[in-house]
Design an enzyme around this catalytic site. Structure first.
Site, PDB file in Angstrom:
ATOM      1  N   SER A 157       0.759  -1.128   0.202  1.00 13.46           N
ATOM      2  CA  SER A 157       0.211  -0.217  -0.081  1.00 13.46           C
ATOM      3  C   SER A 157       0.491   0.513  -0.054  1.00 13.46           C
ATOM      4  O   SER A 157       1.493   1.041   0.024  1.00 13.46           O
ATOM      5  CB  SER A 157      -1.023  -0.114   1.321  1.00 13.46           C
ATOM      6  N   ALA A 158      -0.115   2.789  -1.204  1.00 14.25           N
ATOM      7  CA  ALA A 158       0.901   3.771  -0.860  1.00 14.25           C
ATOM      8  C   ALA A 158       1.149   4.344   1.070  1.00 14.25           C
ATOM      9  O   ALA A 158       0.499   3.322   1.633  1.00 14.25           O
ATOM     10  CB  ALA A 158       0.033   4.857  -1.394  1.00 14.25           C
TER      11      ALA A 158
END
Ligand code: SAM
Length: 235
Positions: free
Chosen positions: A77-78
């Site tokens: 995930s970012a």
């Protein structure tokens, strides 16, 4: 030979410094943009070496605020998404935590860091090859003793260690499953991206007010890979 070793160690420490500087810059950007709000989240994201959770060929991108491809079509995930999860759920030492979707282990490490590496995090991953690499990543970064990876379908939860103070999904489910709701403590919180895939999903925060009563808050749109399983999406 000696000189070669010297060169290698020199490059290694230069790289390390480079990553440390980049991590600091990312933390500043996430703070300026309002994703990091508390000193606990700042310390966790500023401590965990994200580059160690990313395939070698993509390490240069470790401190860009974006998701990165792993294997098997999955992503890490970012960083802003990890910050959002950590800020909403405010993990503290002593909490019993369940994560669904280990990936390569980064988010679980950030959560564990928030809990001062003293409380176990249970994390479920459905793909064996990812779980294996996550285990190696957690070992080399020193989080393996406080993070347990369970290979299986996270839509069923993990009854063995229930009930949980916090449950969160890093993949999007069509709805929040009954086993997950049951395994949440009264007073506990569950955060899950809910909706159809590949459309953007709703980030839902569920607070268990009593054994059969839940408060549901909609926290905005997000974009996660699908949660696949018995109470998830079809493969
Ligand atoms: N937590 C990761 C990180 O540190 O960035 C990101 C995980 S990735 C966005 C989502 C993960 O959820 C994938 O590794 C995928 O295989 C996993 N997943 C999907 N459905 C699942 C299920 N039913 N049970 C457990 N893991 C699942």
């Amino acid at each position: 030979m000696k000189d070669e070793n010297k060169m290698n160690s020199l490059n290694y420490s230069e790289n390390e410094k480079n990553f440390t500087d980049k991590r600091e810059k990312l933390v500043n950007i996430l703070s300026e943009n309002g994703f990091i709000k508390t000193k606990e989240v700042k310390r966790a994201i500023g401590t965990v070496p994200r580059e160690e959770f990313i395939p070698e060929e993509n390490r240069a991108y470790a401190y860009l605020d974006r998701p990165i491809r792993l294997i098997e079509g999955q992503t890490i995930s970012a960083p802003h998404m990890v910050a959002i999860i950590c800020e909403i759920l405010q993990f503290e030492e002593g909490m019993n935590v369940l994560e669904i979707g280990t990936g390569f282990g980064y988010n679980a490490a950030a959560v564990s860091e928030m809990m001062n590496k003293k409380t176990h995090v249970y994390t479920i991953e459905r793909i064996g090859s990812l779980a294996k690499i996550a285990k190696e990543n957690l070992k080399k970064t020193g989080y393996d003793e406080v993070i347990d990876i369970i290979l299986g379908d996270g839509t069923l939860g993990y009854e063995t260690k229930a009930p949980y103070d916090r449950i969160y999904g890093t993949a999007s489910a069509p709805y929040i499953s009954e086993p997950l709701k049951k395994q949440l403590k009264v007073g506990g919180k569950l955060l899950m991206p809910v909706g159809k895939y590949p459309e953007p999903q709703d980030l839902i925060l569920l607070t268990k007010e009593s054994e059969n009563k839940y408060k549901e808050d909609y926290l905005g749109k997000v974009d996660f890979v699908p949660m696949i399983g018995k109470y998830g999406h079809d493969e």
